[in-house]
Motif scaffolding. Structure first.
Motif, PDB file in Angstrom:
ATOM      1  N   SER A  12     -54.997 -15.831  50.266  1.00 45.46           N
ATOM      2  CA  SER A  12     -54.034 -16.488  49.392  1.00 45.46           C
ATOM      3  C   SER A  12     -52.597 -16.266  49.852  1.00 45.46           C
ATOM      4  N   SER A  13     -52.423 -15.660  51.016  1.00 41.56           N
ATOM      5  CA  SER A  13     -51.067 -15.294  51.441  1.00 41.56           C
ATOM      6  C   SER A  13     -50.788 -15.686  52.886  1.00 41.56           C
ATOM      7  N   VAL A  30     -47.348 -15.817  48.487  1.00 40.23           N
ATOM      8  CA  VAL A  30     -48.664 -15.833  47.864  1.00 40.23           C
ATOM      9  C   VAL A  30     -48.762 -17.098  47.018  1.00 40.23           C
ATOM     10  N   TRP A  31     -49.865 -17.818  47.191  1.00 42.20           N
ATOM     11  CA  TRP A  31     -50.092 -19.008  46.378  1.00 42.20           C
ATOM     12  C   TRP A  31     -50.695 -18.587  45.049  1.00 42.20           C
ATOM     13  N   VAL A  32     -50.213 -19.239  43.989  1.00 39.95           N
ATOM     14  CA  VAL A  32     -50.596 -18.888  42.627  1.00 39.95           C
ATOM     15  C   VAL A  32     -51.106 -20.128  41.903  1.00 39.95           C
ATOM     16  N   SER A  62     -53.277 -15.130  41.892  1.00 41.31           N
ATOM     17  CA  SER A  62     -53.367 -15.632  43.265  1.00 41.31           C
ATOM     18  C   SER A  62     -54.589 -16.533  43.404  1.00 41.31           C
TER      19      SER A  62
END
Length: 133
Positions: A84-85, A110-112, A119
């Motif tokens: 996710s990063s 980081v995608w949320v 995440s």
């Protein structure tokens, strides 16, 4: 590391501090500008994934003094890619002296998920470009 983007940012008189050089916060703003422009290349509609980016860590090494006016080029390089990063690395040079590296930096993105606030895996639209040769 693979270069994934490059942009230029003008330095303004108002970017300087009381001792006449570009304030340290401006370096981070230049990195941010490059990061935001890169993200904008991959709009949500490409894969219908509304995940957004947050920064969990950022840093800068100030190698040379900068003065305005002038223009800096920011090169964005892909560092470590996680589930996710992504760590983006940055190189900053004045366009009138491109052989001189004035700063380096990085940001861990980081995608949320907007639904959970947690995440989530990096959307495919970003992974495709990161995984290209």
């Amino acid at each position: 590391m693979k270069e994934i983007y490059s942009t230029t940012v003008p330095l303004r008189w108002g970017d300087m501090d009381q001792i006449g050089h570009v304030n340290n916060t401006v370096y981070f703003r230049c990195f941010e500008q490059a990061r935001v422009e890169w993200i904008a290349l991959f709009p949500e509609h490409i894969d219908n994934n509304p995940a957004y980016v947050v920064i969990v860590h950022t840093e800068c090494s100030f190698l040379k003094e900068l003065k305005a006016p002038g223009v800096v080029e920011i090169k964005v390089l892909a560092g470590e890619v996680g589930r996710s990063s992504l760590v983006q690395k940055y190189e900053m040079r004045r366009t009138d002296t491109p052989e001189v590296l004035v700063a380096t930096g990085s940001a861990k993105m980081v995608w949320v998920s907007p639904e959970t606030g947690r995440s989530t895996p990096i959307p495919d639209r970003f992974l495709r470009t990161l995984n290209q040769g």
